[in-house]
Design a protein around this motif. Structure first.
Motif, PDB file in Angstrom:
ATOM      1  N   GLN A  68       0.817  -1.218   0.000  1.00 34.75           N
ATOM      2  CA  GLN A  68       0.000   0.000   0.000  1.00 34.75           C
ATOM      3  C   GLN A  68       0.848   1.264   0.000  1.00 34.75           C
ATOM      4  O   GLN A  68       1.881   1.347   0.653  1.00 34.75           O
ATOM      5  CB  GLN A  68      -0.927  -0.006   1.216  1.00 34.75           C
ATOM      6  CG  GLN A  68      -1.944   1.102   1.209  1.00 34.75           C
ATOM      7  CD  GLN A  68      -2.984   0.947   2.302  1.00 34.75           C
ATOM      8  OE1 GLN A  68      -3.131  -0.118   2.906  1.00 34.75           O
ATOM      9  NE2 GLN A  68      -3.709   2.012   2.568  1.00 34.75           N
TER      10      GLN A  68
ATOM     11  N   TYR B  61      -8.412  -0.647   1.013  1.00 33.14           N
ATOM     12  CA  TYR B  61      -7.324  -1.002   0.103  1.00 33.14           C
ATOM     13  C   TYR B  61      -7.392  -2.499  -0.227  1.00 33.14           C
ATOM     14  O   TYR B  61      -7.311  -2.892  -1.392  1.00 33.14           O
ATOM     15  CB  TYR B  61      -5.970  -0.651   0.727  1.00 33.14           C
ATOM     16  CG  TYR B  61      -4.799  -1.064  -0.131  1.00 33.14           C
ATOM     17  CD1 TYR B  61      -4.383  -0.273  -1.192  1.00 33.14           C
ATOM     18  CD2 TYR B  61      -4.120  -2.248   0.110  1.00 33.14           C
ATOM     19  CE1 TYR B  61      -3.320  -0.655  -1.995  1.00 33.14           C
ATOM     20  CE2 TYR B  61      -3.052  -2.640  -0.678  1.00 33.14           C
ATOM     21  CZ  TYR B  61      -2.657  -1.846  -1.731  1.00 33.14           C
ATOM     22  OH  TYR B  61      -1.604  -2.234  -2.522  1.00 33.14           O
TER      23      TYR B  61
ATOM     24  N   MET C 129      -8.034  -4.217  -3.886  1.00 34.81           N
ATOM     25  CA  MET C 129      -7.044  -5.122  -4.476  1.00 34.81           C
ATOM     26  C   MET C 129      -7.648  -6.489  -4.804  1.00 34.81           C
ATOM     27  O   MET C 129      -7.242  -7.118  -5.778  1.00 34.81           O
ATOM     28  CB  MET C 129      -5.841  -5.291  -3.546  1.00 34.81           C
ATOM     29  CG  MET C 129      -4.985  -4.047  -3.422  1.00 34.81           C
ATOM     30  SD  MET C 129      -4.266  -3.480  -4.979  1.00 34.81           S
ATOM     31  CE  MET C 129      -3.062  -4.767  -5.270  1.00 34.81           C
TER      32      MET C 129
ATOM     33  N   GLY D 104      -7.838  -4.730  -9.491  1.00 31.58           N
ATOM     34  CA  GLY D 104      -7.286  -3.813  -8.488  1.00 31.58           C
ATOM     35  C   GLY D 104      -5.797  -3.604  -8.696  1.00 31.58           C
ATOM     36  O   GLY D 104      -5.045  -4.563  -8.844  1.00 31.58           O
ATOM     37  N   ARG D 105      -5.358  -2.348  -8.771  1.00 28.76           N
ATOM     38  CA  ARG D 105      -3.942  -2.026  -8.940  1.00 28.76           C
ATOM     39  C   ARG D 105      -3.503  -1.153  -7.771  1.00 28.76           C
ATOM     40  O   ARG D 105      -4.274  -0.323  -7.274  1.00 28.76           O
ATOM     41  CB  ARG D 105      -3.710  -1.312 -10.266  1.00 28.76           C
ATOM     42  CG  ARG D 105      -3.992  -2.233 -11.452  1.00 28.76           C
ATOM     43  CD  ARG D 105      -3.419  -1.745 -12.767  1.00 28.76           C
ATOM     44  NE  ARG D 105      -3.377  -0.303 -12.919  1.00 28.76           N
ATOM     45  CZ  ARG D 105      -3.874   0.331 -13.971  1.00 28.76           C
ATOM     46  NH1 ARG D 105      -4.465  -0.329 -14.929  1.00 28.76           N
ATOM     47  NH2 ARG D 105      -3.764   1.650 -14.053  1.00 28.76           N
ATOM     48  N   VAL D 106      -2.245  -1.314  -7.374  1.00 24.42           N
ATOM     49  CA  VAL D 106      -1.722  -0.622  -6.199  1.00 24.42           C
ATOM     50  C   VAL D 106      -1.978   0.878  -6.267  1.00 24.42           C
ATOM     51  O   VAL D 106      -2.500   1.473  -5.320  1.00 24.42           O
ATOM     52  CB  VAL D 106      -0.213  -0.914  -6.004  1.00 24.42           C
ATOM     53  CG1 VAL D 106       0.389  -0.020  -4.922  1.00 24.42           C
ATOM     54  CG2 VAL D 106      -0.003  -2.379  -5.660  1.00 24.42           C
TER      55      VAL D 106
ATOM     56  N   CYS E  25      -5.796   1.645  -6.036  1.00 25.11           N
ATOM     57  CA  CYS E  25      -6.360   1.284  -4.730  1.00 25.11           C
ATOM     58  C   CYS E  25      -5.775   2.136  -3.610  1.00 25.11           C
ATOM     59  O   CYS E  25      -6.447   2.378  -2.607  1.00 25.11           O
ATOM     60  CB  CYS E  25      -6.130  -0.200  -4.458  1.00 25.11           C
ATOM     61  SG  CYS E  25      -7.057  -1.280  -5.570  1.00 25.11           S
TER      62      CYS E  25
END
Length: 173
Positions: free
Chosen positions: A52, A151, A155, A160-162, A165
Motif C-alpha cells: 500500500q 485497500y 485489491m 485492483g492495482r496498487v 487502490c
C-alpha cells in the motif's frame, strides 16, 4: 483416581492458542507476525498492507505499509515477544496482544501513526493513542491514506492495482 485422570485429559485438551506464545518473531507485515510457526494478527489494529502507498506531507506517495512492517521488524529484532491470544480470525490466525517487555506492539504502531485502531475489536483501547498521532500528524496522519480495509477490498476486486487502490475512494482520509 478417575476424577484426576479426567482433569488431566480436560487440561491437556485445552486449545494451544489459549497459552501465551513467547519468543523471537518474524514479521509478515505491519500487523502480522510469526512466532513458533504460528501466524499471529495483532489485536485491535489494522496497518496498511505491505504494497500500500500513502501520501506524505509533501503529497508524494510512499510505501506506508512497508514502513509499518519495517518499523515493527526493527523494534522487535532480537527481542523476546510475548503474545497473549484473544481470539482467532476468519483466516485461522491467532489474534493476540503482543508486547516486548511492557511495550504493547499495537499501541506502539498506532501511537506512531503506522496503524489505525479497529474500535469494533479494541473497544477504544487505542483511541487516545490514535487521536494523539492524528493531531501530531505522525505517520499516515501526516498526509492522506486509504483505510487498509478499503485497500484490501479494492485489491481483491477484479483489476485492483496498487496505485488506483492506494489513491482511490471510498476510504480516503
Amino acid at each position: 483416581m478417575h476424577l484426576a485422570c479426567a482433569l488431566v485429559i480436560i487440561i491437556s485438551a485445552a486449545p494451544a492458542a489459549a497459552r501465551d506464545l513467547v519468543g523471537q518473531v518474524s514479521i509478515v507485515d505491519g500487523d502480522t507476525l510469526d512466532i513458533h510457526d504460528e501466524r499471529i494478527r495483532l489485536w485491535g489494529i489494522d496497518a496498511p498492507e505491505s504494497t500500500q502507498l500513502c501520501r506524505g506531507r509533501d503529497r508524494r506517495p510512499y510505501r506506508c505499509g512497508a514502513l509499518a512492517a519495517n518499523t515493527l521488524d526493527a523494534f522487535v529484532r532480537a527481542k523476546t515477544v510475548r503474545c497473549t491470544p484473544v481470539d482467532d480470525d476468519r483466516y485461522g490466525r491467532i489474534v493476540a496482544r503482543c508486547a516486548v517487555g511492557k511495550v504493547d506492539l499495537g499501541q506502539m504502531l498506532v501511537s506512531r501513526g503506522l496503524a489505525v485502531e479497529e474500535p469494533q475489536y479494541s473497544h477504544g483501547h487505542y483511541g487516545a493513542d490514535q487521536l494523539a498521532a492524528r493531531r501530531a500528524g505522525r505517520g499516515i496522519w501526516a498526509g492522506r491514506f486509504v483505510e487498509p480495509s478499503f485497500y484490501r477490498a479494492c485489491m481483491h476486486a477484479a483489476g485492483g492495482r496498487v496505485s488506483e487502490c492506494s489513491d482511490g475512494t471510498p476510504g480516503w482520509r
